[in-house]
Design a protein around this motif. Structure first.
Motif, PDB file in Angstrom:
ATOM      1  N   ALA A  22     -53.332 -30.610  22.290  1.00  0.00           N
ATOM      2  CA  ALA A  22     -53.298 -30.212  20.875  1.00  0.00           C
ATOM      3  C   ALA A  22     -54.001 -31.251  20.012  1.00  0.00           C
ATOM      4  N   ALA A  23     -53.737 -32.524  20.253  1.00  0.00           N
ATOM      5  CA  ALA A  23     -54.367 -33.585  19.459  1.00  0.00           C
ATOM      6  C   ALA A  23     -55.875 -33.591  19.678  1.00  0.00           C
ATOM      7  N   ALA A  24     -56.315 -33.472  20.921  1.00  0.00           N
ATOM      8  CA  ALA A  24     -57.749 -33.472  21.210  1.00  0.00           C
ATOM      9  C   ALA A  24     -58.437 -32.318  20.482  1.00  0.00           C
ATOM     10  N   ALA A  25     -57.838 -31.148  20.540  1.00  0.00           N
ATOM     11  CA  ALA A  25     -58.438 -29.977  19.885  1.00  0.00           C
ATOM     12  C   ALA A  25     -58.457 -30.135  18.367  1.00  0.00           C
ATOM     13  N   LEU A  26     -57.347 -30.569  17.793  1.00  0.00           N
ATOM     14  CA  LEU A  26     -57.283 -30.699  16.336  1.00  0.00           C
ATOM     15  C   LEU A  26     -58.157 -31.843  15.826  1.00  0.00           C
ATOM     16  N   PHE A  27     -58.203 -32.952  16.541  1.00  0.00           N
ATOM     17  CA  PHE A  27     -59.091 -34.042  16.126  1.00  0.00           C
ATOM     18  C   PHE A  27     -60.538 -33.562  16.158  1.00  0.00           C
ATOM     19  N   ALA A  28     -60.921 -32.839  17.197  1.00  0.00           N
ATOM     20  CA  ALA A  28     -62.293 -32.335  17.301  1.00  0.00           C
ATOM     21  C   ALA A  28     -62.610 -31.359  16.167  1.00  0.00           C
ATOM     22  N   GLU A  29     -61.662 -30.516  15.818  1.00  0.00           N
ATOM     23  CA  GLU A  29     -61.869 -29.511  14.773  1.00  0.00           C
ATOM     24  C   GLU A  29     -61.844 -30.104  13.373  1.00  0.00           C
ATOM     25  N   ARG A  30     -60.878 -31.022  13.120  1.00  0.00           N
ATOM     26  CA  ARG A  30     -60.604 -31.437  11.750  1.00  0.00           C
ATOM     27  C   ARG A  30     -60.713 -32.927  11.481  1.00  0.00           C
ATOM     28  N   GLY A  31     -60.891 -33.741  12.509  1.00  0.00           N
ATOM     29  CA  GLY A  31     -61.003 -35.178  12.311  1.00  0.00           C
ATOM     30  C   GLY A  31     -59.689 -35.896  12.555  1.00  0.00           C
ATOM     31  N   ASP A  33     -57.706 -37.493  10.614  1.00  0.00           N
ATOM     32  CA  ASP A  33     -56.661 -37.473   9.596  1.00  0.00           C
ATOM     33  C   ASP A  33     -55.763 -36.247   9.660  1.00  0.00           C
ATOM     34  N   VAL A  34     -55.919 -35.428  10.693  1.00  0.00           N
ATOM     35  CA  VAL A  34     -55.071 -34.255  10.828  1.00  0.00           C
ATOM     36  C   VAL A  34     -53.599 -34.704  10.829  1.00  0.00           C
ATOM     37  N   PRO A  35     -52.745 -34.027  10.073  1.00  0.00           N
ATOM     38  CA  PRO A  35     -51.328 -34.424  10.066  1.00  0.00           C
ATOM     39  C   PRO A  35     -50.700 -34.310  11.460  1.00  0.00           C
ATOM     40  N   LEU A  36     -49.915 -35.299  11.806  1.00  0.00           N
ATOM     41  CA  LEU A  36     -49.263 -35.299  13.113  1.00  0.00           C
ATOM     42  C   LEU A  36     -48.336 -34.099  13.287  1.00  0.00           C
ATOM     43  N   GLU A  37     -47.786 -33.615  12.180  1.00  0.00           N
ATOM     44  CA  GLU A  37     -46.931 -32.429  12.245  1.00  0.00           C
ATOM     45  C   GLU A  37     -47.714 -31.224  12.757  1.00  0.00           C
ATOM     46  N   HIS A  38     -48.999 -31.153  12.421  1.00  0.00           N
ATOM     47  CA  HIS A  38     -49.829 -30.041  12.896  1.00  0.00           C
ATOM     48  C   HIS A  38     -50.058 -30.142  14.402  1.00  0.00           C
ATOM     49  N   LEU A  50     -43.175 -35.686  19.679  1.00  0.00           N
ATOM     50  CA  LEU A  50     -44.491 -36.297  19.461  1.00  0.00           C
ATOM     51  C   LEU A  50     -44.339 -37.815  19.340  1.00  0.00           C
ATOM     52  N   TYR A  51     -43.428 -38.261  18.467  1.00  0.00           N
ATOM     53  CA  TYR A  51     -43.275 -39.702  18.246  1.00  0.00           C
ATOM     54  C   TYR A  51     -42.723 -40.425  19.474  1.00  0.00           C
ATOM     55  N   LYS A  52     -41.978 -39.724  20.303  1.00  0.00           N
ATOM     56  CA  LYS A  52     -41.474 -40.347  21.523  1.00  0.00           C
ATOM     57  C   LYS A  52     -42.634 -40.677  22.464  1.00  0.00           C
ATOM     58  N   HIS A  53     -43.602 -39.766  22.553  1.00  0.00           N
ATOM     59  CA  HIS A  53     -44.737 -39.978  23.449  1.00  0.00           C
ATOM     60  C   HIS A  53     -45.854 -40.796  22.806  1.00  0.00           C
ATOM     61  N   PHE A  54     -46.065 -40.589  21.499  1.00  0.00           N
ATOM     62  CA  PHE A  54     -47.169 -41.232  20.786  1.00  0.00           C
ATOM     63  C   PHE A  54     -46.652 -41.760  19.450  1.00  0.00           C
ATOM     64  N   PRO A  55     -46.076 -42.962  19.457  1.00  0.00           N
ATOM     65  CA  PRO A  55     -45.468 -43.505  18.236  1.00  0.00           C
ATOM     66  C   PRO A  55     -46.454 -43.706  17.086  1.00  0.00           C
ATOM     67  N   ASP A  59     -52.063 -44.592  19.315  1.00  0.00           N
ATOM     68  CA  ASP A  59     -51.695 -44.233  20.686  1.00  0.00           C
ATOM     69  C   ASP A  59     -52.429 -42.967  21.130  1.00  0.00           C
ATOM     70  N   PHE A  60     -52.589 -42.016  20.216  1.00  0.00           N
ATOM     71  CA  PHE A  60     -53.382 -40.827  20.525  1.00  0.00           C
ATOM     72  C   PHE A  60     -54.839 -41.224  20.780  1.00  0.00           C
ATOM     73  N   ALA A  61     -55.385 -42.059  19.909  1.00  0.00           N
ATOM     74  CA  ALA A  61     -56.781 -42.484  20.055  1.00  0.00           C
ATOM     75  C   ALA A  61     -56.999 -43.161  21.405  1.00  0.00           C
TER      76      ALA A  61
END
Length: 185
Positions: A22-31, A33-38, A50-55, A59-61
């Motif tokens: 989800a993060a890879a797809a949303l970062f690619a689509e929107r950059g 700054d995409v909200p972590l909630e999305h 999400l915060y348990k895996h990627f505080p 960490d996502f980057a």
């Protein structure tokens, strides 16, 4: 045994993979700054998961971008293999910005202060190393202005990132005009 060294339970591993996808797809689509909630919503997990895996966003980057930044090595090696210094330099720029235009998250990573993830920083430094060699070769061959430097390349990368964000269909035209101005007189 620490929690960090234990393998994840099957459901936790699935959630982590869903979050990464989800993060890879949303970062690619929107950059970046995409909200972590999305990201959590797209992965169909709670924000707590999400915060348990990627505080942190970093960490996502660290988990996503080293693999994507490996493309810098590919385009750098392709350009370095080109025997024509001008074609190699101009081709590298075109390939670099085509890569940025395809992925807004990668565009953001290359255009601003890098996330502090060591793998991300290392990949970007390798890309800059390729660019330095290409610039030096083109200057030595007398085809690139002799005052062009890696600092100019960094400025161009930030400028092109903005062009890509604001006018995604115009970046090649802008690059063509810019590159024409770099030819040695």
């Amino acid at each position: 045994m620490s929690t960090a060294s234990r393998p994840l339970r099957a459901d936790a591993a699935r959630n982590r993979e869903k979050l990464l996808a989800a993060a890879a797809a949303l970062f690619a689509e929107r950059g970046l700054d995409v909200p972590l909630e999305h990201i959590a919503r797209r992965a169909e997990v709670s924000i707590g998961t999400l915060y348990k895996h990627f505080p942190t966003r970093e960490d996502f980057a660290a988990a996503i971008f080293p693999e994507r930044l490996a493309a810098l090595d590919v385009i750098g090696e392709k350009a370095l293999a080109d025997p024509d210094p001008w074609h190699a330099f101009a081709g590298y720029l075109d390939d670099l910005f085509a890569l940025q235009a395809q992925d807004r998250g990668l565009n953001d990573v290359l255009a601003r202060d890098l996330p502090n993830a060591p793998e991300v920083v290392s990949a970007c430094h390798r890309g800059a190393g390729h660019a330095e060699v290409l610039i030096a070769r083109a200057v030595e061959a007398g085809v690139l202005r002799d005052d062009y430097s890696i600092a100019d390349m960094a400025t161009l990368t930030r400028a092109m990132a903005q062009v890509i964000r604001d006018s995604p269909g115009e970046w090649r035209r802008f690059l063509s005009i810019y590159v024409d101005g770099l030819r040695a007189q």
